[in-house]
Design an enzyme around this catalytic site. Structure first.
Site, mmCIF file in Angstrom:
data_model
loop_
_atom_site.group_PDB
_atom_site.id
_atom_site.type_symbol
_atom_site.label_atom_id
_atom_site.label_comp_id
_atom_site.label_asym_id
_atom_site.label_seq_id
_atom_site.Cartn_x
_atom_site.Cartn_y
_atom_site.Cartn_z
ATOM 1 N N ASP A 10 48.190 21.467 -39.705
ATOM 2 C CA ASP A 10 48.636 21.010 -41.018
ATOM 3 C C ASP A 10 50.099 21.427 -41.179
ATOM 4 O OD1 ASP A 10 48.545 20.228 -43.822
ATOM 5 O OD2 ASP A 10 48.480 22.371 -44.248
ATOM 6 N N ALA A 12 52.380 21.963 -44.856
ATOM 7 C CA ALA A 12 52.631 22.927 -45.939
ATOM 8 C C ALA A 12 51.483 23.920 -46.080
ATOM 9 C CB ALA A 12 52.841 22.195 -47.259
ATOM 10 N N ALA A 44 45.020 23.503 -59.895
ATOM 11 C CA ALA A 44 46.093 22.777 -59.213
ATOM 12 C C ALA A 44 45.962 22.872 -57.701
ATOM 13 C CB ALA A 44 47.447 23.309 -59.661
ATOM 14 N N MET A 48 44.182 20.749 -52.801
ATOM 15 C CA MET A 48 45.374 20.720 -51.946
ATOM 16 C C MET A 48 44.997 20.282 -50.530
ATOM 17 S SD MET A 48 48.566 21.263 -52.736
ATOM 18 C CE MET A 48 48.812 22.606 -53.891
ATOM 19 N N LYS A 52 48.418 12.913 -52.021
ATOM 20 C CA LYS A 52 48.800 13.460 -53.321
ATOM 21 C C LYS A 52 48.315 12.636 -54.510
ATOM 22 C CE LYS A 52 50.391 16.805 -51.089
ATOM 23 N NZ LYS A 52 49.387 17.860 -50.809
ATOM 24 N N HIS A 55 44.917 13.719 -54.981
ATOM 25 C CA HIS A 55 44.933 15.070 -55.561
ATOM 26 C C HIS A 55 45.003 14.979 -57.088
ATOM 27 C CE1 HIS A 55 46.508 19.421 -54.962
ATOM 28 N NE2 HIS A 55 46.196 19.283 -56.235
ATOM 29 N N ARG A 159 42.762 12.891 -46.063
ATOM 30 C CA ARG A 159 41.724 13.916 -46.014
ATOM 31 C C ARG A 159 40.787 13.817 -47.227
ATOM 32 N NH1 ARG A 159 46.373 18.284 -45.268
ATOM 33 N NH2 ARG A 159 46.744 18.115 -43.034
ATOM 34 N N ASP A 185 45.154 25.289 -43.845
ATOM 35 C CA ASP A 185 45.079 26.355 -44.851
ATOM 36 C C ASP A 185 44.322 25.943 -46.096
ATOM 37 O OD1 ASP A 185 47.585 25.958 -47.218
ATOM 38 O OD2 ASP A 185 47.364 24.581 -45.536
#
Length: 264
Positions: A10, A12, A44, A48, A52, A55, A159, A185
């Site tokens: 991944d 970020a 928030a 992740m 986006k 998200h 994802r 992560d």
């Protein structure tokens, strides 16, 4: 003899942007400052790793956030709201993205050591191709480069769907899902790996799931740090991770373990 031939990283929170703060800050500005809907840091961060715009939908779908939206606007949210918020999210993200391309400590050296073992380095992301046109060269200037990058653009879904991993396996000519390790992560990263059938590995230090800066990490007492890490480990294992690394430098040793397992 089977062995691990590919690591799919991944970006970020795993490879760059310690703590995954670039997207977090943009989401908080959109919801709290512009829409007047207070969301927690956990809310928030929870989705992740997803594309986006997905998200934003995921946050809006949380019961507490949905209720706050309804109270403020007198109606449920809709796709027009999502598109408006996404445009605003992009504005905030692009304004700061160049500041969040620093590799996480240990990443460059660890992946260099894996390359010396002829392991290819692929990558997937929740960022779009346009966003990665900022992140990728910024990271490269600081020493972080991958052999391939797949973004969600043009694929059936981001994802936790497996399509970006499948693109990596194809482009890097990896003959078996058993010979690839996905490292990430977020819980979305882990589910992406599981859905693709590869080894799915979480990493704690620098992660979105820990959600702290490098300076904060250094100041936290050992006992509290151990408790926080254990909480993250439980969440990642609960999402299906085959293994959870304390930090990225543990990856080569885990790959050795996998190679032994593959050949028993």
């Amino acid at each position: 003899m089977k062995q691990i031939k590919c690591v799919i990283m991944d970006w970020a929170g795993t490879a760059v942007d310690y703590g995954c703060f670039a997207p977090l800050n943009a989401f908080l500005k959109v919801f709290s400052e512009e829409k007047g809907i207070e969301i927690t840091l956990r809310q928030a961060r929870e989705p992740m790793g997803m594309l986006k715009i997905d998200h934003i939908r995921a946050i809006l779908s949380m019961p507490d956030v949905r209720e706050k939206f309804t109270v403020r606007y007198g109606r449920d949210w809709n796709e027009t709201d999502v598109e408006e918020m996404y445009r605003s999210f992009e504005k905030h993200l692009f304004a700061s993205l160049t500041e969040f391309t620093e590799p996480i400590p240990g990443v460059v050296e660890t992946l260099d050591s894996l390359r010396r073992q002829d392991i290819r380095i692929g990558s997937t992301t929740g960022y779009t191709a346009q966003m990665m046109e900022v992140v990728r060269p910024g990271a490269a200037e600081k020493g972080y480069v991958t052999d391939f990058l797949a973004t969600p653009d043009g694929l059936p879904a981001g994802r936790p769907a497996p399509y970006m991993i499948f693109r990596n396996l194809t482009e890097l000519a990896i003959p078996s899902v058993q010979e690839a390790v996905k490292v990430g992560d977020t819980l979305s990263d882990i589910r992406e790996g599981i859905n693709a059938g590869v080894w799915s590995v979480g990493v704690i230090t620098g992660s979105n799931e820990m959600g702290i800066t490098e300076a904060e990490y250094a100041r936290i007492p050992d006992g509290e740090l151990a408790r926080m890490k254990e909480e993250v480990r439980r969440r990642m294992l609960g999402a299906g991770a085959h293994h959870v690394l304390d930090n990225i430098t543990e990856l080569p040793a885990y790959i050795e373990t996998l190679n032994e397992r593959l050949n028993k």
